[in-house]
Write an enzyme that holds these catalytic residues in place. Structure first.
Site, mmCIF file in Angstrom:
data_model
loop_
_atom_site.group_PDB
_atom_site.id
_atom_site.type_symbol
_atom_site.label_atom_id
_atom_site.label_comp_id
_atom_site.label_asym_id
_atom_site.label_seq_id
_atom_site.Cartn_x
_atom_site.Cartn_y
_atom_site.Cartn_z
ATOM 1 N N ARG A 272 -0.667 9.145 -10.082
ATOM 2 C CA ARG A 272 -0.683 7.934 -9.239
ATOM 3 C C ARG A 272 -0.080 6.714 -9.927
ATOM 4 N NH1 ARG A 272 -4.007 7.577 -4.830
ATOM 5 N NH2 ARG A 272 -4.376 5.380 -5.284
ATOM 6 N N HIS B 5 2.408 3.193 -9.038
ATOM 7 C CA HIS B 5 2.146 1.775 -9.306
ATOM 8 C C HIS B 5 3.306 1.150 -10.077
ATOM 9 C CE1 HIS B 5 -1.727 2.236 -7.601
ATOM 10 N NE2 HIS B 5 -2.260 2.919 -8.596
ATOM 11 N N TRP C 292 2.846 7.988 -2.609
ATOM 12 C CA TRP C 292 4.252 8.132 -3.011
ATOM 13 C C TRP C 292 4.336 9.043 -4.244
ATOM 14 C CZ3 TRP C 292 7.123 7.256 -7.391
ATOM 15 C CH2 TRP C 292 8.521 7.197 -7.228
ATOM 16 N N LEU D 81 9.434 -21.666 -4.771
ATOM 17 C CA LEU D 81 8.592 -20.667 -4.096
ATOM 18 C C LEU D 81 7.250 -20.611 -4.822
ATOM 19 C CD1 LEU D 81 8.252 -17.992 -2.256
ATOM 20 C CD2 LEU D 81 9.059 -16.764 -4.267
ATOM 21 N N ASP E 260 0.821 -1.217 0.000
ATOM 22 C CA ASP E 260 0.000 0.000 0.000
ATOM 23 C C ASP E 260 0.857 1.271 0.000
ATOM 24 O OD1 ASP E 260 -2.336 1.423 0.000
ATOM 25 O OD2 ASP E 260 -2.668 1.273 2.161
HETATM 26 C C1 IPE Z 1 -5.463 -2.543 0.001
HETATM 27 O O1 IPE Z 1 -5.119 -1.215 -0.171
HETATM 28 C C2 IPE Z 1 -5.406 -3.266 -1.307
HETATM 29 C C3 IPE Z 1 -4.088 -3.375 -1.907
HETATM 30 C C4 IPE Z 1 -2.958 -2.982 -1.400
HETATM 31 C C5 IPE Z 1 -4.061 -4.040 -3.172
HETATM 32 P P1 IPE Z 1 -6.235 -0.058 -0.317
HETATM 33 O O2 IPE Z 1 -5.485 1.218 -0.423
HETATM 34 O O3 IPE Z 1 -7.174 -0.397 -1.383
HETATM 35 O O4 IPE Z 1 -6.991 -0.172 1.084
HETATM 36 P P2 IPE Z 1 -7.755 0.924 1.932
HETATM 37 O O5 IPE Z 1 -8.752 1.574 1.025
HETATM 38 O O6 IPE Z 1 -6.751 1.884 2.430
HETATM 39 O O7 IPE Z 1 -8.379 0.159 3.056
HETATM 40 C C1 IPE Z 2 -1.652 0.287 -3.293
HETATM 41 O O1 IPE Z 2 -1.436 1.650 -3.347
HETATM 42 C C2 IPE Z 2 -1.899 -0.321 -4.649
HETATM 43 C C3 IPE Z 2 -3.309 -0.652 -4.904
HETATM 44 C C4 IPE Z 2 -4.279 -0.589 -4.047
HETATM 45 C C5 IPE Z 2 -3.642 -1.076 -6.246
HETATM 46 P P1 IPE Z 2 -2.626 2.697 -3.379
HETATM 47 O O2 IPE Z 2 -3.012 2.919 -4.782
HETATM 48 O O3 IPE Z 2 -3.706 2.274 -2.461
HETATM 49 O O4 IPE Z 2 -1.905 3.984 -2.802
HETATM 50 P P2 IPE Z 2 -2.460 4.980 -1.704
HETATM 51 O O5 IPE Z 2 -2.879 4.163 -0.526
HETATM 52 O O6 IPE Z 2 -3.602 5.700 -2.328
HETATM 53 O O7 IPE Z 2 -1.300 5.863 -1.393
HETATM 54 MG MG MG Z 3 -4.049 2.511 -0.463
#
Ligand code: IPE
Ligand code: IPE
Ligand code: MG
Length: 237
Positions: free
Chosen positions: A27, A31, A19, A125, A14
């Site tokens: 965004r 990723h 970042w 793995l 997450d």
């Molecule tokens: C959880 O992160 C899912 C992944 C990392 C793929 P999210 O960013 O979607 O979760 P919430 O919304 O903060 O709970």
């Molecule tokens: C995790 O990063 C990746 C996915 C959920 C796909 P986020 O996209 O949730 O990044 P934040 O939490 O918004 O920073």
């Molecule tokens: Mg997130």
């Protein structure tokens, strides 16, 4: 004294969006950078002999994100898999996806099936990717499967139930790591994580390093797992 290496580690990757925003970038840049970090963690897992590594890449709830972000994530995944397939094979990694894949774009489903097929006999793995995954959804789909099989209520036990989950045949998750400072499971491995140890770090996923992963493993090795009993119980194989 340090305990053993966890057999199964789950990672909630997450913080990609934050970042990127911190750097004034879109965004999706987060990723992209995040996908690179996943490679480092896979490398570390191979080095220390973890059996199963489950990476949470896209949740059921992530389908609510803007279409543009969802499609870029799907593209990235397809690209990554096609690019890394040979590397996975070469390293002895068996690839597997958990989640409701029927919702994924067809080309993504195809690449996944191919990767699963070609790597199925690898045994160093097991790399599990949770994609279009939700713990509640997985449990509901398992119940539906069981009902369809016509199982009688008295025939249902934990073992039978587990064999209907997407993670059938995998050990329970010993350690769940979540980056970005959020302290929640966000629907990740709800059944399998009943007795997981949890490790939270403020580090945003694109900044997560192999060293920090190894540090989290060491932190786990210092813990005492009691599973409700009084003496620590070892889960080493
Ligand atoms: C959880 O992160 C899912 C992944 C990392 C793929 P999210 O960013 O979607 O979760 P919430 O919304 O903060 O709970
Ligand atoms: C995790 O990063 C990746 C996915 C959920 C796909 P986020 O996209 O949730 O990044 P934040 O939490 O918004 O920073
Ligand atoms: Mg997130």
């Amino acid at each position: 004294m340090l305990g053993g290496i966890p057999r199964h580690v789950g990672v909630i990757m997450d913080g990609n969006g934050r970042w990127a925003s911190l750097r004034g970038l879109p965004r999706v840049e987060g990723h992209k950078r995040g996908a690179e970090r996943a490679k480092d963690v896979i490398e570390a897992a191979l080095e220390i002999g973890i059996e199963v590594l489950t990476l949470y890449a896209f949740s059921m709830e992530n389908w609510q994100r803007p279409r543009q972000e969802v499609s870029t994530l799907m593209e990235l995944l397809k690209l990554y898999l096609s690019k890394e397939l040979l590397e996975l094979l070469h390293k002895g990694i068996s690839f597997r996806v958990i989640g409701d894949r029927s919702r994924l774009p067809e080309e993504v489903q195809k690449v996944i099936e191919e990767a699963e097929k070609y790597t199925s006999s690898a045994s160093r793995l097991t790399l599990v990717t949770a994609l279009s995954y939700g713990g509640r959804d997985e449990i509901l789909r398992a119940i539906r499967k069981i009902i369809k099989q016509g199982l009688r209520p008295e025939e249902l036990n934990e073992e039978v139930f587990e064999s209907a989950l997407d993670t059938a045949g995998l050990p329970p998750v010993d350690l769940i790591i979540r980056t970005s400072g959020e302290k929640r499971l966000s629907n990740f491995l709800l059944w399998q994580g009943a007795y997981s140890e949890l490790y939270f770090t403020e580090t945003l996923w694109p900044d997560f390093t192999k060293e920090e992963f190894l540090y989290a493993i060491q932190d786990y090795q210092r813990r005492e797992r009691r599973f409700g009993a009084i003496m620590p119980i070892s889960t080493e194989s």
